[in-house]
Motif scaffolding. Structure first.
Motif, PDB file in Angstrom:
ATOM      1  N   UNK A   1       0.850  -1.194   0.000  1.00 29.85           N
ATOM      2  CA  UNK A   1       0.000   0.000   0.000  1.00 29.85           C
ATOM      3  C   UNK A   1       0.886   1.245   0.000  1.00 29.85           C
ATOM      4  N   UNK A   2       0.562   2.217  -0.851  1.00 25.81           N
ATOM      5  CA  UNK A   2       1.378   3.425  -0.944  1.00 25.81           C
ATOM      6  C   UNK A   2       1.157   4.324   0.262  1.00 25.81           C
ATOM      7  N   UNK A   3       2.150   5.141   0.543  1.00 26.08           N
ATOM      8  CA  UNK A   3       2.043   6.088   1.646  1.00 26.08           C
ATOM      9  C   UNK A   3       1.007   7.163   1.342  1.00 26.08           C
ATOM     10  N   UNK A   4       0.361   7.703   2.366  1.00 25.90           N
ATOM     11  CA  UNK A   4      -0.472   8.882   2.172  1.00 25.90           C
ATOM     12  C   UNK A   4       0.365  10.044   1.630  1.00 25.90           C
ATOM     13  N   UNK A   5      -0.290  10.903   0.853  1.00 27.71           N
ATOM     14  CA  UNK A   5       0.399  12.040   0.227  1.00 27.71           C
ATOM     15  C   UNK A   5       0.065  13.338   0.951  1.00 27.71           C
ATOM     16  N   UNK A   6       1.095  14.137   1.191  1.00 29.46           N
ATOM     17  CA  UNK A   6       0.949  15.422   1.875  1.00 29.46           C
ATOM     18  C   UNK A   6       1.436  16.540   0.961  1.00 29.46           C
ATOM     19  N   UNK A   7       0.655  17.602   0.841  1.00 26.74           N
ATOM     20  CA  UNK A   7       1.073  18.791   0.107  1.00 26.74           C
ATOM     21  C   UNK A   7       1.633  19.817   1.081  1.00 26.74           C
ATOM     22  N   UNK A   8       2.850  20.271   0.816  1.00 27.66           N
ATOM     23  CA  UNK A   8       3.393  21.438   1.519  1.00 27.66           C
ATOM     24  C   UNK A   8       3.059  22.638   0.658  1.00 27.66           C
ATOM     25  N   UNK A   9       2.097  23.438   1.096  1.00 27.97           N
ATOM     26  CA  UNK A   9       1.548  24.527   0.280  1.00 27.97           C
ATOM     27  C   UNK A   9       2.212  25.847   0.663  1.00 27.97           C
ATOM     28  N   UNK A  10       2.863  26.477  -0.311  1.00 28.61           N
ATOM     29  CA  UNK A  10       3.438  27.806  -0.096  1.00 28.61           C
ATOM     30  C   UNK A  10       2.311  28.824  -0.213  1.00 28.61           C
ATOM     31  N   UNK A  31      11.384  14.707   4.259  1.00 25.81           N
ATOM     32  CA  UNK A  31      11.691  13.468   3.545  1.00 25.81           C
ATOM     33  C   UNK A  31      12.687  12.622   4.331  1.00 25.81           C
ATOM     34  N   UNK A  32      13.538  13.284   5.126  1.00 23.68           N
ATOM     35  CA  UNK A  32      14.468  12.554   5.992  1.00 23.68           C
ATOM     36  C   UNK A  32      13.806  12.085   7.279  1.00 23.68           C
ATOM     37  N   UNK A  33      12.815  12.857   7.751  1.00 25.81           N
ATOM     38  CA  UNK A  33      12.207  12.583   9.051  1.00 25.81           C
ATOM     39  C   UNK A  33      11.058  11.591   9.000  1.00 25.81           C
ATOM     40  N   UNK A  34      10.427  11.439   7.849  1.00 26.53           N
ATOM     41  CA  UNK A  34       9.218  10.622   7.772  1.00 26.53           C
ATOM     42  C   UNK A  34       9.331   9.572   6.677  1.00 26.53           C
ATOM     43  N   UNK A  35       9.109   8.323   7.053  1.00 25.60           N
ATOM     44  CA  UNK A  35       9.017   7.237   6.075  1.00 25.60           C
ATOM     45  C   UNK A  35       7.575   6.799   5.874  1.00 25.60           C
ATOM     46  N   UNK A  36       6.652   7.425   6.617  1.00 27.86           N
ATOM     47  CA  UNK A  36       5.242   7.032   6.585  1.00 27.86           C
ATOM     48  C   UNK A  36       4.396   7.899   5.668  1.00 27.86           C
TER      49      UNK A  36
END
Length: 202
Positions: A1-10, A31-36
């Motif tokens: 199962x793929x990871x959930x996707x998060x948008x970092x919105x400027x 990207x370094x802190x989260x593998x989930x």
């Protein structure tokens, strides 16, 4: 199962904005802190949104403006959001408020975290954004990141314009706490949305 996707919105679109520096630093750091979770950097400048001029939110009827629809389709890709925002006159920028208004159903039952900056860390903007998020049926998480006071002037062009690494030690614990909250709520709300969809289909 793929990871959930998060948008970092400027959330700022000003030519002279500071937002790129913390947003790019955050994008590299998470990207370094989260593998989930998986992350994208989304810039409001790329969408050239008009001021909201629809008959109603797309919760009630489809939007007609092609740029608004493109924004809605992009936001629909994500399971949660981190909004990077300055504080303008004790609130969020008009560009960010307009972008939030331009979508409706895309936000529902998804978590929202905030990364604020400014002389007082963007604290009032963070609180206003949380109130807006609640009305959009999002789940604002408790932990936030604030770049304030001497830290802000150390890395801002208004001050020494140093690299983000100069203040990293001070804000990294807040980033980690924010990510912890966001990860839990992203997985919880994604599972609940999926369960709700299956119940409707049954």
């Amino acid at each position: 199962m793929s990871n959930p996707k998060i948008a970092i919105v400027i959330g700022s679109t000003r030519d002279a904005r500071f937002a790129d520096k913390p947003a790019n630093w955050l994008f590299a750091k998470v990207k370094d802190l989260s593998s989930d979770l998986d992350f994208d950097l989304v810039d409001l400048k790329d969408y050239d949104l008009p001021m909201f001029n629809e008959m109603a939110s797309n919760l009630w009827m489809p939007s007609t403006d092609a740029k608004a629809i493109a924004w809605q389709e992009k936001m629909a890709e994500y399971d949660g959001y981190i909004f990077v925002t300055p504080e303008y006159n004790s609130s969020i920028p008009a560009s960010l408020k307009n972008a939030l208004d331009q979508a409706g159903k895309e936000w529902v039952r998804k978590p929202a975290a905030v990364f604020g900056y400014g002389a007082v860390g963007g604290a009032r903007a963070v609180e206003h954004l949380r109130a807006v998020a609640i009305n959009l049926q999002m789940v604002p998480v408790r932990s936030a990141v604030y770049i304030s006071g001497s830290d802000f002037f150390k890395v801002s062009p208004l001050g020494a314009n140093a690299e983000m690494s100069e203040i990293e030690a001070g804000i990294l614990p807040s980033v980690e706490a924010m990510l912890g909250d966001l990860t839990w709520w992203t997985h919880a709300t994604k599972a609940a949305r999926a369960e709700g969809s299956m119940e409707k289909a049954a």
